[in-house]
Write an enzyme that holds these catalytic residues in place. Structure first.
Site, PDB file in Angstrom:
ATOM      1  N   ALA A  17      39.623  45.805  95.492  1.00 52.34           N
ATOM      2  CA  ALA A  17      38.694  44.521  95.351  1.00 52.34           C
ATOM      3  C   ALA A  17      38.475  44.147  93.646  1.00 52.34           C
ATOM      4  CB  ALA A  17      37.302  44.312  95.592  1.00 52.34           C
ATOM      5  N   ASP A  18      39.119  43.279  93.498  1.00 56.50           N
ATOM      6  CA  ASP A  18      39.524  43.077  92.157  1.00 56.50           C
ATOM      7  C   ASP A  18      37.963  41.171  92.133  1.00 56.50           C
ATOM      8  OD1 ASP A  18      39.508  43.523  88.879  1.00 56.50           O
ATOM      9  OD2 ASP A  18      41.259  41.741  89.357  1.00 56.50           O
ATOM     10  N   THR A  19      37.839  41.637  90.887  1.00 57.53           N
ATOM     11  CA  THR A  19      36.970  39.644  90.660  1.00 57.53           C
ATOM     12  C   THR A  19      37.807  38.897  89.401  1.00 57.53           C
ATOM     13  OG1 THR A  19      35.830  40.102  92.447  1.00 57.53           O
ATOM     14  CG2 THR A  19      35.209  38.424  90.885  1.00 57.53           C
TER      15      THR A  19
END
Length: 197
Positions: free
Chosen positions: A73-75
């Site tokens: 995941a990445d934000t």
């Protein structure tokens, strides 16, 4: 023997907490991927790519004879197509906070789950900050929350006092949109919530 449902290719303690919140057992994988945005890459394409790269890097570390699902995941924070990553230092963190002051920005969270196939999801939330002044941005830096956070703030901490409005996913702004993540896990046959004995 340790029981777990997925491998988590992330160093983020917030993602660990969020997975635990929905009863998903995980084993951590230490991955390192480039988080440099490519020329002309949209924020959406960028966050999807980094999440996918993390999951693929994690898959490379897993014993192929014991297949398990790997989650990456990445934000990122985006304002007017500019991506605000993690601040390098105090001055950059304060500049980011002042840039967000009194304005609405996007928080984009990409999620990739790889089991036998790759599954992806993207969550985009809109966050509006009230007007901030430099002294309170400087005080916020002193809390330590800006460090290691995209856009130099953590919604689950002191910065909650800055947020006038949130349209979207609270957990997505934290770093892992649980609705989309749960959908991917269920598609892969991974159950949510701990078994009750």
């Amino acid at each position: 023997m340790e029981l777990f449902d997925i491998y988590l290719a992330s160093a983020s303690p917030r993602r660990r907490d969020l997975l635990g919140q929905i009863g998903v057992r995980y084993r951590l994988l230490d991955v390192s991927v480039s988080e440099t945005r490519m020329d002309n890459e949209t924020p959406e394409a960028y966050v999807r790519r980094v999440a996918r790269d993390k999951a693929r890097a994690g898959l490379d570390l897993v014993d192929p004879t014991a297949p398990r699902a790997v989650l990456g995941a990445d934000t990122v924070i985006a304002i007017e197509d500019e991506v605000l990553g993690k601040p390098r230092d105090r001055d950059e963190a304060i500049a980011m906070l002042l840039r967000l002051s009194g304005r609405t920005h996007q928080v984009l969270s990409g999620v990739t789950l790889i089991d036998r196939e790759e599954h992806e999801a993207l969550n985009i939330s809109q966050v509006t900050f009230r007007e901030l002044n430099r002294p309170e941005c400087e005080r916020y830096w002193q809390t330590g929350e800006s460090q290691g956070k995209a856009g130099a703030y953590a919604i689950q901490g002191y910065a909650a006092a800055f947020i006038r409005e949130l349209r979207g996913s609270y957990s997505g702004v934290m770093g892992l949109p649980l609705y989309e993540t749960a959908q991917l896990l269920q598609q892969a046959g991974i159950g949510l919530f701990p078994d009750q004995e």
